[in-house]
Write a protein that holds these residues in place. Structure first.
Motif, short mmCIF file in Angstrom:
data_model
loop_
_atom_site.label_atom_id
_atom_site.label_comp_id
_atom_site.label_asym_id
_atom_site.label_seq_id
_atom_site.Cartn_x
_atom_site.Cartn_y
_atom_site.Cartn_z
N LEU A 147 -4.02 26.15 5.91
CA LEU A 147 -2.57 26.29 5.75
C LEU A 147 -2.10 27.72 5.96
CD1 LEU A 147 -1.44 24.14 2.69
CD2 LEU A 147 -0.55 24.02 5.00
N LYS A 148 -1.03 27.87 6.71
CA LYS A 148 -0.41 29.19 6.83
C LYS A 148 0.25 29.54 5.50
CE LYS A 148 0.51 28.67 11.78
NZ LYS A 148 1.55 28.60 12.84
N THR A 149 0.08 30.78 5.08
CA THR A 149 0.60 31.21 3.79
C THR A 149 2.10 30.99 3.67
OG1 THR A 149 -1.14 32.89 3.67
CG2 THR A 149 0.71 33.13 2.15
N GLU A 150 2.82 31.22 4.76
CA GLU A 150 4.28 31.04 4.72
C GLU A 150 4.66 29.57 4.52
OE1 GLU A 150 3.01 31.85 9.09
OE2 GLU A 150 2.57 32.58 7.05
N GLU A 151 3.83 28.64 5.04
CA GLU A 151 4.10 27.22 4.84
C GLU A 151 3.91 26.84 3.37
OE1 GLU A 151 1.53 25.05 7.41
OE2 GLU A 151 2.62 25.57 9.23
N LEU A 152 2.87 27.38 2.76
CA LEU A 152 2.61 27.10 1.36
C LEU A 152 3.70 27.69 0.48
CD1 LEU A 152 0.49 25.75 -0.43
CD2 LEU A 152 -0.70 27.93 -0.60
N THR A 153 4.14 28.89 0.81
CA THR A 153 5.19 29.56 0.04
C THR A 153 6.52 28.82 0.14
OG1 THR A 153 4.14 31.71 0.47
CG2 THR A 153 6.40 31.75 -0.33
N SER A 154 6.86 28.38 1.35
CA SER A 154 8.12 27.67 1.53
C SER A 154 8.11 26.32 0.81
CB SER A 154 8.41 27.45 3.02
OG SER A 154 7.42 26.64 3.61
N ALA A 155 6.93 25.70 0.71
CA ALA A 155 6.82 24.41 0.03
C ALA A 155 7.06 24.55 -1.47
CB ALA A 155 5.44 23.80 0.28
N LEU A 156 6.67 25.67 -2.03
CA LEU A 156 6.80 25.88 -3.47
C LEU A 156 8.26 25.86 -3.93
CD1 LEU A 156 4.13 28.67 -4.10
CD2 LEU A 156 3.91 26.21 -4.46
N VAL A 157 9.18 26.27 -3.04
CA VAL A 157 10.59 26.36 -3.44
C VAL A 157 11.39 25.13 -3.04
CG1 VAL A 157 10.57 28.89 -3.33
CG2 VAL A 157 11.18 27.59 -1.29
N HIS A 158 10.70 24.09 -2.55
CA HIS A 158 11.39 22.85 -2.17
C HIS A 158 11.57 22.00 -3.43
CE1 HIS A 158 12.96 19.70 0.14
NE2 HIS A 158 12.12 19.70 1.17
N LEU A 159 12.44 22.44 -4.31
CA LEU A 159 12.59 21.84 -5.64
C LEU A 159 13.02 20.38 -5.60
CD1 LEU A 159 14.29 24.80 -7.56
CD2 LEU A 159 11.86 24.20 -7.43
N LYS A 160 13.89 20.03 -4.66
CA LYS A 160 14.36 18.65 -4.57
C LYS A 160 13.21 17.69 -4.29
CE LYS A 160 17.73 15.72 -2.15
NZ LYS A 160 18.77 15.66 -1.09
N LEU A 161 12.32 18.10 -3.42
CA LEU A 161 11.15 17.29 -3.07
C LEU A 161 10.24 17.11 -4.28
CD1 LEU A 161 9.32 15.87 -0.98
CD2 LEU A 161 8.39 18.11 -0.42
N GLY A 169 1.55 15.20 7.79
CA GLY A 169 2.75 15.40 6.99
C GLY A 169 2.80 16.76 6.34
N ASN A 170 3.66 16.91 5.35
CA ASN A 170 3.84 18.18 4.66
C ASN A 170 2.70 18.39 3.68
OD1 ASN A 170 4.71 20.43 3.22
ND2 ASN A 170 6.85 19.80 3.22
N GLU A 171 1.61 18.94 4.20
CA GLU A 171 0.40 19.11 3.40
C GLU A 171 0.62 20.08 2.23
OE1 GLU A 171 -4.22 20.73 3.80
OE2 GLU A 171 -2.86 20.77 5.54
N ALA A 172 1.38 21.13 2.48
CA ALA A 172 1.63 22.12 1.43
C ALA A 172 2.35 21.48 0.24
CB ALA A 172 2.46 23.27 1.98
N ALA A 173 3.33 20.62 0.52
CA ALA A 173 4.06 19.92 -0.54
C ALA A 173 3.14 18.96 -1.28
CB ALA A 173 5.25 19.17 0.04
N ALA A 174 2.24 18.30 -0.53
CA ALA A 174 1.29 17.36 -1.14
C ALA A 174 0.34 18.11 -2.08
CB ALA A 174 0.50 16.62 -0.07
N ILE A 175 -0.11 19.27 -1.66
CA ILE A 175 -1.00 20.08 -2.49
C ILE A 175 -0.31 20.47 -3.79
CG2 ILE A 175 -2.11 22.34 -2.68
CD1 ILE A 175 -2.80 22.12 0.28
N PHE A 176 0.90 21.00 -3.66
CA PHE A 176 1.62 21.44 -4.86
C PHE A 176 1.87 20.29 -5.82
CE2 PHE A 176 5.54 21.96 -7.26
CZ PHE A 176 5.29 23.16 -7.92
N ASN A 177 2.35 19.16 -5.30
CA ASN A 177 2.71 18.05 -6.19
C ASN A 177 1.50 17.35 -6.78
OD1 ASN A 177 5.80 17.47 -6.31
ND2 ASN A 177 5.40 18.11 -4.20
N SER A 178 0.41 17.28 -6.04
CA SER A 178 -0.81 16.69 -6.59
C SER A 178 -1.35 17.56 -7.72
CB SER A 178 -1.87 16.54 -5.50
OG SER A 178 -1.47 15.57 -4.56
N ALA A 179 -1.39 18.86 -7.48
CA ALA A 179 -1.89 19.78 -8.50
C ALA A 179 -0.95 19.86 -9.70
CB ALA A 179 -2.10 21.16 -7.89
N PHE A 180 0.34 20.05 -9.42
CA PHE A 180 1.32 20.17 -10.50
C PHE A 180 1.43 18.87 -11.29
CE2 PHE A 180 5.80 19.89 -12.00
CZ PHE A 180 5.75 20.95 -12.91
#
Length: 339
Positions: free
Chosen positions: A58-72, A130-141
């Motif tokens: 994952l590109k770091t910027e993709e992971l960072t942008s996913a973290l602030v996608h609060l609605k998702l 798909g949005n792997e960064a979002a999947a990582i955050f939501n699975s972990a969180f």
């Protein structure tokens, strides 16, 4: 390129059949305590490999942008830890008039209360593209959140409670999810140019790990002596578990409606993260919350069935969901105004 993609799909589907067949023939190999030691190789090494692989790719910027996608994030967590268990509860009120074992029904309710897994949802989202960064955050969180929320939900719907070892579960999640992800990101910084030039087969690695998870999961399922029910109860349980497909369709409808604000890649992460339930966290939690309960084995059966079903169903749907996502993305590009 199309032939290569087709070969990968066929290889993965053949792998699923082989994994399930091998588990059926000799389940003792992949059960806890067996030669493969899945309590270590899957629970720790495989999960850590998944998130190290994700951190590396994952590109770091993709992971960072996913973290602030609060609605998702709000959509996924609300669906899986609020809407899902509440809907199951309403559904079970109707089933309570049938002759199905009441403890199996309670087991179905525990499935609804479980947090998302930290592995399969991420792998399947990545397999689709798909949005792997979002999947990582939501699975972990979601897993961290489930440590607190799941016991409360079990208390609310079933009236059972017990002290849960939050510290030990939290530390295990931290070491197998957060630490490998961070290490992967750090390593990526040093070999970024090499990764972009060589393009290692990250997808193949994730698919191989998923096949291992499928194999050991079905070994546990086939070797479990408690999954020995009358045909009516088992068929009804399998039918009820198919409600998972309904939930997947529901998340798809919600996330693709007009003005939802979600991209096709977001929808993929939503479908898997909102509907998958964790067996790795689920079974230990049930053993803690229902410690000494005479019907613990029956309560555990629905989760033991739901877990392999979600992996199998998700794997089978990967090509279909991927085709939909690609076509939608092409449609967006064609309709976007040129500058």
């Amino acid at each position: 390129m199309r032939l290569l993609e087709r070969a990968r799909k066929e290889w993965f589907m053949v792998g699923i059949v082989v994994a399930i067949g091998a588990a059926k023939l000799e389940p003792s190999v992949g059960v806890n305590g067996g030669p493969l030691k899945p309590e270590i190789t899957v629970s720790y090494i495989a999960v850590a490999t998944i998130f190290f692989n994700s951190g590396l790719s994952l590109k770091t910027e993709e992971l960072t942008s996913a973290l602030v996608h609060l609605k998702l994030h709000l959509f996924i967590q609300t669906f899986t830890l609020a809407f899902f268990p509440a809907t199951i509860w309403l559904f079970l009120q109707l089933l309570s008039v049938t002759s199905i074992n009441e403890w199996l029904l309670k087991g179905l309710q525990t499935v609804g209360c479980m947090p998302p897994p930290v592995s399969s949802a991420v792998i399947l989202t990545k397999a689709v593209g798909g949005n792997e960064a979002a999947a990582i955050f939501n699975s972990a969180f979601g897993s961290f959140l489930g440590i607190v929320v799941t016991p409360l939900l079990l208390l609310l719907f079933l009236g059972s409670s017990s002290s849960v070892p939050f510290t030990s579960i939290f530390s295990q999640l931290f070491m197998t999810v957060v630490v490998p992800l961070i290490i992967g990101q750090i390593v990526r910084r040093f070999i970024k140019d090499w990764l972009e030039r060589k393009k290692p087969p990250f997808g193949a690695v994730s698919s191989s790990v998923l096949l291992m998870i499928i194999y050991t999961t079905f070994c546990d399922t086939f070797s479990n002596p408690h999954i020995d029910l009358d045909k009516f109860s088992l068929v009804l349980i399998l039918f009820i578990i198919s409600v998972q497909l309904s939930f997947m369709l529901l998340t798809f409808v919600f996330s693709t409606r007009n003005n939802s604000g979600f991209t096709p890649a977001d929808t993929v992460a939503i479908i898997f993260c909102s509907t998958h339930k964790s067996l790795t966290l689920g079974i230990p939690m049930l053993k803690i919350v229902f410690a000494g309960h005479e019907h613990l084995s029956l309560i555990s059966v629905p989760l033991l069935i739901y877990h392999p079903a979600q992996i199998l169903l998700g794997s089978v749907l990967v090509p279909t969901i991927k085709s939909w996502m690609v076509s939608r993305q092409k449609g967006v590009k064609l309709t976007s105004p040129t500058v």
